[in-house]
Design an enzyme around this catalytic site. Sequence first.
Site, mmCIF file in Angstrom:
data_model
loop_
_atom_site.group_PDB
_atom_site.id
_atom_site.type_symbol
_atom_site.label_atom_id
_atom_site.label_comp_id
_atom_site.label_asym_id
_atom_site.label_seq_id
_atom_site.Cartn_x
_atom_site.Cartn_y
_atom_site.Cartn_z
ATOM 1 N N ASP A 41 0.809 -1.213 0.000
ATOM 2 C CA ASP A 41 0.000 0.000 0.000
ATOM 3 C C ASP A 41 0.851 1.275 0.000
ATOM 4 O OD1 ASP A 41 -2.375 -1.390 -0.069
ATOM 5 O OD2 ASP A 41 -2.641 -1.386 2.097
ATOM 6 N N GLY A 42 1.941 1.262 0.758
ATOM 7 C CA GLY A 42 2.799 2.446 0.802
ATOM 8 C C GLY A 42 3.391 2.779 -0.551
ATOM 9 N N ASN A 111 -4.344 9.251 1.162
ATOM 10 C CA ASN A 111 -4.737 8.524 2.364
ATOM 11 C C ASN A 111 -5.257 9.476 3.437
ATOM 12 O OD1 ASN A 111 -4.858 5.759 2.576
ATOM 13 N ND2 ASN A 111 -2.970 5.549 3.735
ATOM 14 N N ASP A 112 -4.356 10.320 3.944
ATOM 15 C CA ASP A 112 -4.734 11.209 5.036
ATOM 16 C C ASP A 112 -3.702 12.302 5.235
ATOM 17 O OD1 ASP A 112 -2.592 9.898 6.473
ATOM 18 O OD2 ASP A 112 -3.997 8.337 7.069
ATOM 19 N N ALA A 149 -10.975 6.647 1.131
ATOM 20 C CA ALA A 149 -10.065 5.539 0.832
ATOM 21 C C ALA A 149 -9.096 5.288 1.976
ATOM 22 C CB ALA A 149 -9.290 5.823 -0.454
ATOM 23 N N ALA A 153 -7.254 3.070 7.226
ATOM 24 C CA ALA A 153 -5.834 3.007 7.565
ATOM 25 C C ALA A 153 -5.599 3.596 8.965
ATOM 26 C CB ALA A 153 -5.022 3.728 6.490
ATOM 27 N N TYR A 154 -4.782 4.627 9.066
ATOM 28 C CA TYR A 154 -4.452 5.238 10.369
ATOM 29 C C TYR A 154 -5.725 5.702 11.082
ATOM 30 C CZ TYR A 154 -1.475 7.993 13.593
ATOM 31 O OH TYR A 154 -0.828 8.511 14.683
ATOM 32 N N LEU A 156 -8.696 4.402 11.097
ATOM 33 C CA LEU A 156 -9.352 3.278 11.763
ATOM 34 C C LEU A 156 -8.575 2.852 13.000
ATOM 35 C CD1 LEU A 156 -11.584 1.138 11.834
ATOM 36 C CD2 LEU A 156 -10.205 -0.249 10.280
#
EC number: 2.7.1.23
Length: 252
Positions: A41-42, A111-112, A149, A153-154, A156
């Site tokens: 993912d990264g 992502n964020d 999307a 990730a972080y 959650l």
Amino acid sequence: MKIHFVASSTDSAQAALARLSQKYGDVRLHEADVVVCLGGDGFMLEALHKVLDKSIAIYGMNYGTVGFLMNAADEGDLLQRLENAQPSVLHPLHMTATTVAGKVKSALAFNDVFLFRQTRQTSRIRIEIDGRLRLEELICDGIIVSTPAGSTAYNLSAHGPIVPLSANILPLTPISAFRPRRWRGALLPSSAVVKLTLLDTEKRATAAVADFTEIRDVAEVVVREDRSRKATILFDPDHGLSERIIAEQFVA
């Protein structure tokens, strides 16, 4: 179909790159019909930034760990899988960060965007939404503004909500909030402009991160979704990003 392969530096991804490029060919990015990303993912996040605003979709194959943004590492009939793949369009967050020294820096995030304390002391953050003060002071380890999307990730992990891809909602989630202790965050419309002002910056240094871009010693951070920019990611049928986000909510 002309493919441009990109691969992370891991042994498994590099070995797959050698096999697949020999079998299917490997053209330059500007000649390609599709980009195939080999990694986790990264690495996919890095690849998404490279195809941003280009008229080319990206298809991931998981040679990493979690692989939430990836498809299975099945090297069989790749051309048929690409023909059948379903697209999801992602719009990035745009972060504008002003440092304590007065420098203004920008970055994008699929992502964020999150803030986190740089020292043993908590951060103190004032929160404004669309120019209106919503929280005078949040004392915390940090705070996250997530895309749908990135909500798995972080966000959650910090006990934020999972958001469907089509919801047009941005989760705003605190990281280890101390005061107000019971504040668990907010769900904001995707059109919201989030302004985060750091208080007591001399004692409480705070950094800001947009995907893989980190900016230290920030004084103010403004985050908004940039609907004028996009990247298209491809998924195998019945395993699209929207389905994965829904399925994640039923994981024990």
